[in-house]
Enzyme design. Structure first.
Site, mmCIF file in Angstrom:
data_model
loop_
_atom_site.group_PDB
_atom_site.id
_atom_site.type_symbol
_atom_site.label_atom_id
_atom_site.label_comp_id
_atom_site.label_asym_id
_atom_site.label_seq_id
_atom_site.Cartn_x
_atom_site.Cartn_y
_atom_site.Cartn_z
ATOM 1 N N GLU A 52 0.724 -1.310 0.038
ATOM 2 C CA GLU A 52 -0.020 -0.089 -0.052
ATOM 3 C C GLU A 52 0.897 1.205 0.032
ATOM 4 O O GLU A 52 0.520 2.397 -0.548
ATOM 5 C CB GLU A 52 -0.893 -0.029 1.188
ATOM 6 C CG GLU A 52 -1.995 -1.003 1.301
ATOM 7 C CD GLU A 52 -3.088 -0.921 0.171
ATOM 8 O OE1 GLU A 52 -3.614 0.277 -0.156
ATOM 9 O OE2 GLU A 52 -3.116 -1.887 -0.750
ATOM 10 N N SER A 54 -49.739 -37.258 9.006
ATOM 11 C CA SER A 54 -49.975 -38.662 9.854
ATOM 12 C C SER A 54 -48.645 -38.311 10.785
ATOM 13 O O SER A 54 -48.627 -39.212 11.701
ATOM 14 C CB SER A 54 -49.683 -39.800 9.239
ATOM 15 O OG SER A 54 -50.828 -40.312 8.293
#
Length: 691
Positions: free
Chosen positions: A119, A386
């Site tokens: 950077e 069921s």
């Protein structure tokens, strides 16, 4: 001759005034130019002075606004949540993770060098603005014909992060200058770098390099190696794009660029670079394991909001999640879909695994396991079919019925106020005649379930279902017994857990303990497991367990048999829009649901088919290494009873009415198979889904 000479002389004499005139004009022009240059110089000087004053004022303004550097290290408005599985290992993160305040001296020196190489190589020598870097970026951008390189220094990036926005405009770039200068005047270089290292976002919810080191490598930034440091520094360019959890190969490629840059700056040697490139960074087990997303989403939604969704603290949640069981469940589900479901089918499935005490160990909310996807285990309300019948039989047992009681499966008509006559039918047609309650449940005979529900009372069934953990609204009419009400897979599995838990309610839970970072004592702890309120008597739970064992042994759930003692129940709704199998062993309760999100029917699928097979595949895998254990069953109690009317009224078996059969016939009934009623005819099929 003389005249000619005189003429020439005249010409020469006459040329002098022209030269004088030309010289005078030049002097005038020169004077004007000089005057203009002096004017422009004065204007430029004044403009420069004005700009300098403006710049100085702006610098002073920001200098006055800047707080102590320590107050800028953590800029989050919300806290984070870190989730641990039951073994104490991290498996999920939520919110902006922050690992703690760090500075250049608190981390690996390789990390500092990697950041600077990536950077701002002249960070420690410039005054916040780097003219050389700006010129280099301009040349690179001109050559590329577009924006390929920025000239911002780390100080300018801090200025942008602290006071400005990320928009790429000339106005924002101009504003960076006074802020950057103010930062350089206010703080030391190490303080500026500290602010940068703590505030920068590095993907996957990690803010700052300490959080990123923990997120990706499960270690402190202090112990990062060269390839790990390079991979983290590589995230600065585009955190989402280069996050190793998204694309490890792309992250490795970016890290290689940073390693070469570190050689160029002299941070590492060629031999160190070669070694680092040969052994790129590898994600930690927790970071690489993309699992438990639906479970983590559920914990965030079910936990207290002030400690999860809206927390301003950094929270650690110890959960009941088991990564090994989750992986086994996912493998079991995948096995069935890969081998027995037609490719491209829109069918969906959900799975929940929990302990008998309700501790959720695994959760699959759908075929897409990613966090944030629709969680069908928790969010989908579907008819239970069921699978609701165990609540009917539990209510009957609580009312004094016995698993050996015999009831006649025959046509039944009930007058429903406001709707008229209603006649339930058995799945597949036909009637079984006299059957025991155990056989009726095993074969999922509809008329028997309705008769029992009407006999013991629907309100009693509702109360018992609620006591077992069903919180969703239940139907009012007699169709309640056939599962027309809706529930979630998680809720239904939790209700079945009450049976496996000896009759004590087992509310599903995923949180064991919550602590706030820095605090020794937890702010919330789950109660001891296994001691929930009693929903069923231990005797009823044991008898019902024995009846549900028969479902797997000889009934509609035979395909679910995991090769060890197990009990469960199938469920298929009208037109097979929903198919369920929920059951348990001595160690785990497992719930499976299948259906389509648009509620269209599943062709060729019932609860005893693919859901039962998924249940078996999951059960076999999660029980690997565990010895088979018997279930907690109880022998039948009391005298046999039999139904003697269409409403299901019951009395001791002594009548000669054709609706009454004494319990001594149960063995004959079992041997004969009882007839063709219930779900049996279709539940035994297991064809691939074709639409």
């Amino acid at each position: 001759m003389a005249r000619k000479s005189k003429k020439s002389a005249g010409k020469r004499a006459g040329s002098a005034p022209r030269a004088v005139r030309a010289s005078g004009f030049d002097r005038v022009i020169g004077g004007v130019v000089k005057w203009m240059f002096r004017l422009l110089f004065r204007i430029g000087l004044r403009l420069a002075l004005i700009l300098l004053l403006i710049l100085g004022g702006a610098v002073g303004y920001y200098l006055f606004k800047l707080p102590p550097a320590s107050e800028l290290l953590d800029a989050r408005t919300h806290g984070s949540v870190t989730m641990l599985d039951r073994n104490g290992d991290v498996f999920a993160w939520r919110g902006a993770q922050f690992g703690g305040e760090i500075g250049p001296g608190d981390v690996s020196p390789y990390l500092v060098e990697a950041i600077l190489a990536a950077e701002d190589r002249r960070f420690y020598s410039h005054f916040g603005i780097d003219p050389r870097g700006l010129l280099r970026a301009m040349v690179a951008n001109v050559r590329a014909g577009g924006f390929v390189q920025g000239g911002s220094t780390i100080t300018q990036q801090v200025a942008k992060n602290v006071f400005l926005t990320s928009e790429r405009t000339l106005e924002r770039k101009l504003k960076e200058v006074p802020v950057a200068l103010a930062l350089e005047l206010k703080y030391t270089k190490d303080e500026i770098l500290s602010i940068y290292m703590n505030r920068v976002y590095l993907g996957a919810g990690a803010t700052g390099f300490e959080a990123a080191a923990e997120r990706y490598f499960s270690k402190s930034a202090k112990f990062l190696t060269i390839p790990e440091a390079a991979m983290l520094a590589g995230l600065l360019k585009a955190p989402s794009r280069f996050a190793p959890t998204s694309d490890l190969g792309r992250a490795e490629g970016r890290a290689a660029v940073i390693i070469k840059a570190m050689v160029e700056t002299g941070a590492i040697s060629e031999s160190e670079a070669v070694a680092a490139l040969a052994r790129p960074a590898r994600l930690s087990t927790a970071a690489a394991r993309r699992t438990g997303g639906h479970f983590a989403d559920w914990v965030m939604d079910s936990g207290p909001a002030f400690l999860t969704a809206t927390t301003t603290e950094d929270v650690r949640i110890a959960t009941t999640f088991d990564a090994k069981i989750q992986a086994a469940a996912e493998a079991g589900l995948a096995e069935v879909f890969e081998t027995k479901v037609k490719p491209g089918s829109p069918a969906e499935a959900a799975v929940v695994v929990m302990s008998p005490a309700g501790e959720v160990r695994a959760m699959i909310g759908g075929r897409d396991p990613k966090a944030g996807a629709f969680n069908r285990a928790v969010q989908a309300l579907r008819q239970t079919g069921s699978a609701f019948k165990p609540f009917i039989y539990a209510a009957a047992l609580e009312a004094g019925f016995s698993p050996l009681d015999v009831i006649v499966d025959r046509p039944l008509t009930i007058d429903v106020p406001g709707s008229g006559p209603w006649s339930p039918e058995n799945y597949g047609g036909g009637y079984a005649g006299p059957v025991t309650l155990t056989t009726a449940l095993a074969r999922s005979i509809n008329t028997v379930a309705v008769r029992l529900s009407e006999r013991v009372g629907r309100e009693r069934v509702r109360r018992l279902a609620a006591a077992m953990g069903i919180t969703t609204p239940l139907a009012d009419g007699p169709a309640l017994a056939l599962g027309v009400s809706e529930s979630t897979l998680l809720e239904m599995t939790g209700a079945y857990a009450a049976i496996a838990n000896g009759g004590r309610r087992a509310t599903p839970r995923g949180i064991s303990e919550i602590t706030i970072r820095g605090d020794a004592e937890p702010v919330m702890s789950a109660p001891e497991t296994g001691g929930g309120e009693r929903a069923l008597s231990a005797e009823t739970a044991g008898q019902l367990t024995g009846m549900m064992e028969e479902v797997i042994r000889s009934g509609t759930g035979r395909r679910a048999d995991p090769g060890r003692p197990a009990a469960g129940k199938t469920g298929t709704t009208q037109a097979a829009r929903d198919a369920w199998f929920i059951g348990f062993t001595a160690d785990y309760v497992i719930g499976v649901w299948m259906g389509k999100d648009d509620n269209e029917p599943l062709a060729g699928v019932t609860g005893g088919g693919l859901p039962a097979e998924i249940w078996r595949e999951v059960a076999v895998r999660i029980h690997e290494g565990l010895p088979p254990r018997p279930l907690k069953t109880r022998p039948p109690r009391g005298p046999a009873m039999a139904a003697d009317d269409d409403a299901g009224a019951a009395r001791p078996s002594s009548s000669s009415d054709d609706g009454v059969v004494t319990s001594v016939l149960k063995d004959v009934i079992n041997l004969l198979g009882g007839g063709g009623g219930g779900e049996r005819g279709r539940e035994e099929r297991s064809e691939p889904i074709n639409r």
